[in-house]
Design an enzyme around this catalytic site. Structure first.
Site, short mmCIF file in Angstrom:
data_model
loop_
_atom_site.label_atom_id
_atom_site.label_comp_id
_atom_site.label_asym_id
_atom_site.label_seq_id
_atom_site.Cartn_x
_atom_site.Cartn_y
_atom_site.Cartn_z
CD GLU A 146 -4.26 2.49 -8.11
OE1 GLU A 146 -3.41 2.16 -8.98
OE2 GLU A 146 -4.25 3.59 -7.54
NE ARG A 185 3.21 5.70 8.77
CZ ARG A 185 2.92 6.18 7.55
NH1 ARG A 185 1.77 5.89 6.97
NH2 ARG A 185 3.79 6.95 6.93
CD GLU A 226 -0.92 10.54 -3.79
OE1 GLU A 226 -0.44 9.44 -4.16
OE2 GLU A 226 -0.82 10.97 -2.64
N GLY A 257 -1.68 1.29 -4.23
CA GLY A 257 -1.04 0.02 -4.61
C GLY A 257 -1.88 -1.23 -4.37
NE ARG A 302 3.91 -6.39 -5.09
CZ ARG A 302 4.43 -5.36 -5.73
NH1 ARG A 302 4.34 -5.28 -7.03
NH2 ARG A 302 5.08 -4.41 -5.10
N GLY A 336 -2.27 1.53 0.33
CA GLY A 336 -0.96 1.18 -0.24
C GLY A 336 -0.10 0.77 0.94
CG ASN A 337 4.41 0.53 2.59
OD1 ASN A 337 4.11 -0.47 3.24
ND2 ASN A 337 5.55 1.17 2.75
N GLY A 338 1.31 2.97 2.90
CA GLY A 338 0.54 3.81 3.84
C GLY A 338 -0.93 3.64 3.46
CG HIS A 348 -2.86 8.92 1.93
ND1 HIS A 348 -3.12 7.89 2.81
CD2 HIS A 348 -1.57 8.78 1.55
CE1 HIS A 348 -2.02 7.17 2.97
NE2 HIS A 348 -1.06 7.69 2.22
CG ASN A 398 6.14 12.95 -2.71
OD1 ASN A 398 6.52 13.40 -1.62
ND2 ASN A 398 5.34 11.92 -2.81
P1 ADP Z 1 3.04 3.93 -0.94
O1 ADP Z 1 2.76 4.94 -2.02
O2 ADP Z 1 2.27 4.16 0.32
O3 ADP Z 1 4.48 3.61 -0.71
P2 ADP Z 1 1.80 2.07 -2.81
O4 ADP Z 1 0.51 2.75 -3.05
O5 ADP Z 1 2.82 2.07 -3.88
O6 ADP Z 1 2.44 2.54 -1.44
O7 ADP Z 1 1.43 0.55 -2.43
C1 ADP Z 1 2.39 -0.41 -2.11
C2 ADP Z 1 1.64 -1.71 -1.82
O8 ADP Z 1 0.88 -2.05 -2.99
C3 ADP Z 1 2.54 -2.88 -1.52
O9 ADP Z 1 2.05 -3.59 -0.39
C4 ADP Z 1 2.42 -3.73 -2.76
O10 ADP Z 1 2.50 -5.08 -2.46
C5 ADP Z 1 1.04 -3.40 -3.25
N1 ADP Z 1 0.93 -3.72 -4.68
C6 ADP Z 1 1.48 -3.08 -5.71
N2 ADP Z 1 1.24 -3.75 -6.87
C7 ADP Z 1 0.54 -4.86 -6.52
C8 ADP Z 1 0.00 -5.96 -7.22
N3 ADP Z 1 0.16 -6.06 -8.55
N4 ADP Z 1 -0.69 -6.90 -6.53
C9 ADP Z 1 -0.85 -6.81 -5.20
N5 ADP Z 1 -0.35 -5.78 -4.48
C10 ADP Z 1 0.33 -4.83 -5.13
#
Ligand code: ADP
Length: 396
Positions: free
Chosen positions: A332, A239, A382, A329, A283, A208-210, A178, A8
């Site tokens: 889950e 975003r 993925e 993120g 978090r 997640g972040n996205g 996604h 990636n």
């Molecule tokens: P991307 O792949 O889009 O960069 P992710 O799917 O890794 O993003 O998600 C990141 C987000 O997931 C962050 O906001 C992070 O706080 C959240 N996250 C990851 N682990 C935890 C957790 N244990 N509890 C709460 N939020 C979490």
């Protein structure tokens, strides 16, 4: 056993996962970040141990060579000949690719044509493909597109109500992103429920972040929240998601910024970060909310409200809903996120099982037996999808 590399590549990073197929077990994984810098970071996880190095990595070719030499140097592979295929996550496959594809000169040409639709992503993906082709000549490369799973949408779902020529001349339409994740979790949930995906109405929440949402009816995506680019849809870590487009011109005038500068703010300084003023990680926001920070509460609520808007709209569009899937993120891992979303969906007859929801990162049903719609956590993967498609399309 086949060793397959899932890659990636971002504009300044290269994430990798080397997998044994068809077992789908991970041999090693890691990331090279800050490509282009004298002090790039190279992180690799071997047998659960993370090793980190800071070193100059001038470009993606150097990153690929660093990685491949290290795999041999650390005896992860005895020889590079063991790697039988490379799967690349490609962000924009446009309307041409409704499935993953073996990388041929023609495929490269089309991915290059779509660079104008994904100027930050597709060029980096092409550089990584070329670097792997040079480093491992004769080994097949496969492109796995973020957009292809969404190609089943009807025109009424993917067309914008703008001059039609924008579509015919410039391919302006909704593509969605996604897709690899939405595909993986929707197939997984069908497997868990023991029903064909073709018989299910599913909404997948990749948060997640996205973040994006997909409505999947009878195995086909009928709508999704991201659009021409990943900026459309629900608010995310940084975003904005949907806004009234006239805000762009208004802020350009008030703050003396260019359109590109305002779009950069909408991509990088909005969402959780914009509304809270400081935090983009869920978090941190949850911690701040626990301390009584109202702006952080608002940042979450603005997003949650919009997520529920999409679920309501997809429920009507599909004529019902069997199962809601939480992934990525936040989906889950965040207990409070899932609880809040499900509690806002009372009108659909969804009943949260608080105890079951008190879990992170594993497949789990989180609604009670009487719930009219079932909800599950399904961790996404993925890279497994990329490795599977690499085996399938390279005929390995
Ligand atoms: P991307 O792949 O889009 O960069 P992710 O799917 O890794 O993003 O998600 C990141 C987000 O997931 C962050 O906001 C992070 O706080 C959240 N996250 C990851 N682990 C935890 C957790 N244990 N509890 C709460 N939020 C979490």
């Amino acid at each position: 056993m086949l060793k397959i590399m899932a890659v990636n590549a971002g504009s300044s990073s290269l994430k990798f996962k080397l997998m044994n197929m068809p077992e789908e077990s991970v041999i090693t994984e890691g990331v090279i970040e800050r490509i282009g810098a004298e002090d790039a970071y190279y992180t690799i996880k071997i047998n659960g141990n993370k090793q980190k190095q800071v070193l100059p990595v001038r470009n993606h070719s150097e990153a690929v060579n660093l990685l491949l030499n290290d795999l041999v140097g650390k005896n992860i592979v005895a020889s590079l000949m063991e790697i039988k295929g490379i799967g690349h996550r490609i962000v924009q496959g446009g309307a041409y690719f409704s499935d993953s594809a073996l990388i041929t000169p023609k495929a490269i040409e089309i991915i290059r044509d779509y660079c104008s639709l994904a100027p930050l992503h597709n060029p980096a993906n092409l550089i990584a493909i070329e670097a792997f082709q040079n480093a491992l000549p004769g080994v097949p490369n496969v492109a796995v597109f973020d957009t292809s799973f969404h190609q089943t949408m009807e025109p009424e779902a993917y067309m914008y109500a703008v001059p039609y020529e924008w579509y015919t001349k410039y391919n302006i339409r909704k593509y969605g992103f996604h897709g690899t994740s939405h595909k993986y979790v929707s197939h997984k949930i069908a497997e868990v429920l023991g029903k064909p995906l073709a018989d299910l109405k599913v909404i997948t929440l990749h948060i997640g972040n996205g973040a994006s949402i997909a409505a999947i009816k009878n195995g086909k995506v009928v709508d999704t929240s991201m659009g021409l680019t990943p900026l459309e849809g629900i608010p995310m870590g940084t975003r904005s998601g949907n806004i009234d487009p006239t805000i762009v011109e208004f802020i350009c005038n008030k703050e003396h910024l260019s359109v590109s500068q305002v779009l950069a703010i909408l991509n990088k300084k909005s969402g959780y970060l914009g509304v809270s003023g400081f935090w983009n990680d869920s978090r941190d926001l949850e911690e701040e909310v626990a301390k009584g920070n109202a702006r952080c509460r608002l940042a979450l609520d603005v997003q949650y409200k919009r997520i529920v808007d999409y679920i309501g709209s997809y429920y009507l569009y599909m004529g019902g809903l069997d199962v809601l899937v939480f992934t990525a993120g936040i989906g889950e891992n965040s207990i409070s996120f899932r609880k809040d979303i499900i509690n806002r969906l009372g009108a659909l007859g969804i009943v949260l099982d608080e105890e079951a929801n008190n879990t992170r990162g594993k497949i789990k049903e989180i609604t009670k037996p009487e719930s009219k719609v079932r909800a599950f956590i399904v961790p996404t993967d993925e890279e497994v999808m990329i490795a599977r498609d690499t085996v399938r399309l390279a005929n390995l």
